[in-house]
Each structure stands twice: as structure tokens, then as C-alpha cells.
Motif scaffolding. Structure first.
Motif, short mmCIF file in Angstrom:
data_model
loop_
_atom_site.label_atom_id
_atom_site.label_comp_id
_atom_site.label_asym_id
_atom_site.label_seq_id
_atom_site.Cartn_x
_atom_site.Cartn_y
_atom_site.Cartn_z
N ALA A 255 0.69 -1.23 0.16
CA ALA A 255 -0.18 0.04 -0.05
C ALA A 255 0.94 1.29 0.01
CB ALA A 255 -1.07 -0.08 1.07
N ASP A 256 2.12 1.18 0.47
CA ASP A 256 2.97 2.50 0.61
C ASP A 256 4.42 2.31 0.15
OD1 ASP A 256 3.91 0.97 2.70
OD2 ASP A 256 3.59 2.59 4.12
N ALA A 257 4.53 0.94 -0.42
CA ALA A 257 6.01 0.61 -0.74
C ALA A 257 6.03 -0.39 -1.86
CB ALA A 257 6.41 -0.03 0.44
N LEU A 258 7.42 -0.30 -2.47
CA LEU A 258 7.66 -1.41 -3.45
C LEU A 258 8.86 -1.94 -2.62
CD1 LEU A 258 8.17 0.66 -6.76
CD2 LEU A 258 6.11 -0.69 -6.30
N ILE A 259 8.78 -3.33 -2.87
CA ILE A 259 9.69 -4.55 -2.19
C ILE A 259 10.54 -4.96 -3.45
CG2 ILE A 259 10.39 -6.08 -0.41
CD1 ILE A 259 8.79 -3.72 0.53
N VAL A 260 11.71 -4.72 -3.35
CA VAL A 260 12.60 -5.29 -4.49
C VAL A 260 13.47 -6.40 -4.11
CG1 VAL A 260 14.15 -5.04 -6.51
CG2 VAL A 260 12.46 -3.15 -5.82
N ARG A 261 13.35 -7.70 -4.70
CA ARG A 261 14.40 -8.88 -4.56
C ARG A 261 14.99 -9.29 -5.51
NH1 ARG A 261 10.28 -9.52 -0.57
NH2 ARG A 261 10.93 -10.06 1.63
N ALA A 262 16.10 -9.75 -5.76
CA ALA A 262 16.59 -10.31 -7.11
C ALA A 262 17.38 -11.61 -6.76
CB ALA A 262 17.36 -9.21 -7.48
N ARG A 263 17.56 -12.59 -7.64
CA ARG A 263 18.54 -13.50 -7.63
C ARG A 263 19.11 -13.83 -8.90
NH1 ARG A 263 14.18 -18.67 -6.56
NH2 ARG A 263 13.20 -18.58 -8.79
N ALA A 264 20.14 -14.99 -8.77
CA ALA A 264 20.84 -15.28 -9.87
C ALA A 264 20.63 -16.83 -9.92
CB ALA A 264 22.34 -15.15 -10.08
N ASP A 265 20.15 -17.14 -11.25
CA ASP A 265 19.68 -18.66 -11.47
C ASP A 265 18.71 -19.23 -10.50
OD1 ASP A 265 21.40 -18.73 -13.92
OD2 ASP A 265 23.12 -19.23 -12.54
N ASP A 266 18.98 -20.29 -9.58
CA ASP A 266 18.12 -20.66 -8.45
C ASP A 266 18.44 -20.43 -7.32
OD1 ASP A 266 16.20 -21.70 -10.39
OD2 ASP A 266 17.45 -23.47 -10.82
N GLU B 172 19.57 -17.95 -3.66
CA GLU B 172 18.79 -17.23 -2.61
C GLU B 172 18.45 -15.93 -3.11
OE1 GLU B 172 17.85 -18.55 0.51
OE2 GLU B 172 18.57 -20.19 -0.02
N TRP B 173 17.16 -15.52 -2.78
CA TRP B 173 16.78 -14.14 -2.93
C TRP B 173 17.31 -13.05 -1.99
CZ3 TRP B 173 13.56 -12.97 -6.99
CH2 TRP B 173 12.74 -14.07 -7.63
N ARG B 174 17.57 -12.05 -2.59
CA ARG B 174 18.50 -11.01 -2.04
C ARG B 174 17.38 -9.75 -1.80
NH1 ARG B 174 24.40 -10.03 -3.74
NH2 ARG B 174 25.07 -12.10 -3.93
N LEU B 175 17.41 -9.23 -0.67
CA LEU B 175 16.52 -8.19 -0.72
C LEU B 175 17.44 -6.91 -1.26
CD1 LEU B 175 13.89 -6.69 0.58
CD2 LEU B 175 15.08 -6.23 2.62
#
Length: 194
Positions: A135-146, A148-151
């Protein structure tokens, strides 16, 4: 992550048409030389020539974009773009600058900012960037291949405004950047930061 739904490439609309695009399952997109997105801060210029393929993104939803690229040109970039209008947007993903691949985000509220950290080990990986809209934010995560997700970022974002999101690329300094987008999906927004 929750069950996801594939978004067809034909469901999006480009902010600025790329030089070329082709493919059905995967989408190869070539950026126009000089394309970029930035507003004012530190550099003193406004660039609004990015290539972003956008579809609506509501509060409570998430989008993921997966891609590969030959990271060789200064400021070559790809990832996901979320926009309300020309002065309120975010791009998140990877960018090749000063000899390093960086993972980060540019958040723009009239003026742009940039947060970035090196991920040189991702140079040959298939990269996924995920944005959840709260409602008040964008939460961005990323990862390489399979991996772990990184915040990557928690950024303020107007929950009352209509917004669109999708694959993004730009080539500020060279011709010939072609990014292969392999996946574009929508699902429920992440419910927690940790």
C-alpha cells in the motif's frame, strides 16, 4: 513464492519502442543507443528514453522478470520498471558500470536516486528481479539462477496511484545491447520483508 501466472509479451505496451524485438517464448530486445531513465540528481540531465514493456500492477500484486544479457557496455542495464508517470517511477535490476556488474535500484520522485552493490559473480547468470507492491511501498528482491533471493530495496511508492510494471532495458553509451527476457510473471505480493 506464490503460484505465478505468465504474462504474454503481447500484453505489455512499450514506454519507448526498442530498436528491435523478436520471439514468442523468449523475447530478444535490442536497445536504442543512448536510451536511459534518470532525472536531475548529480548529473543535471533528464533522460526518459528507456525501453519498458508495461502492464498494470495493483497493490497486493508482484511481478518478476527474468533475463540474460552480454554485459559489455558502460551502463548497459536490464531489469524491471514500475511507473506512475514521467516523474514517479522505479527501475531495479543490474547495470554494468566501471567494470563491474551492479545490482540496485533507481527510485524517482521528481528527482532520481541510485543504490547499487557489486554482483560480478552474476555476469553469466540468468537473473530474476521481483517487485512486490504494498500500500505504501515497493519491495524489490533479486536472484541469480536458482540462488537465494536478496532484498535489494524497500522504497516508498504511492498506493493510491495507478501503476504499471514490466521488463526494462537501456543502453546509454552504445549500440547493440540485446537482452533476452525469458520470463514475465505476476502473482501475489510478498507478505513480509524477512
Amino acid at each position: 513464492m506464490p503460484d505465478s501466472h505468465i504474462i504474454p509479451w503481447t500484453a505489455g505496451t512499450w514506454t519507448h519502442a526498442p530498436l528491435s524485438q523478436n520471439g514468442e517464448t523468449e523475447l530478444d530486445v535490442t536497445a536504442v543507443e543512448g536510451s536511459d531513465a534518470w532525472r536531475h540528481t548529480a548529473y543535471g540531465f533528464v533522460h526518459d528514453t528507456e525501453h519498458a514493456l508495461l502492464a498494470p500492477l495493483a497493490v497486493g500484486e508482484a511481478m518478476e522478470v527474468t533475463f540474460r544479457a552480454p554485459w559489455t557496455g558502460e551502463f548497459d542495464q536490464a531489469g524491471i520498471y514500475v511507473g506512475i508517470d514521467d516523474e514517479h517511477w522505479m527501475k531495479a535490476g543490474v547495470e554494468f558500470a566501471d567494470g563491474h556488474l551492479g545490482l540496485g535500484a533507481v527510485v524517482t520522485d521528481i528527482r532520481s536516486d541510485w543504490s547499487v552493490g557489486f554482483v560480478d559473480e552474476w555476469l553469466d547468470a540468468e537473473i530474476t528481479v521481483r517487485v512486490s507492491r504494498w500500500a505504501d511501498a515497493l519491495i524489490v528482491r533479486a536472484r541469480a539462477d536458482d540462488g537465494e533471493w536478496r532484498l535489494v530495496r524497500v522504497a516508498p511508492f504511492d498506493g493510491d496511484a495507478a501503476a504499471s510494471a514490466g521488463p526494462h532495458l537501456a543502453a546509454p553509451t552504445r549500440a547493440g545491447l540485446t537482452v533476452r527476457f525469458t520470463r514475465w510473471v505476476r502473482d501475489a505480493a510478498d507478505s513480509a520483508l524477512h
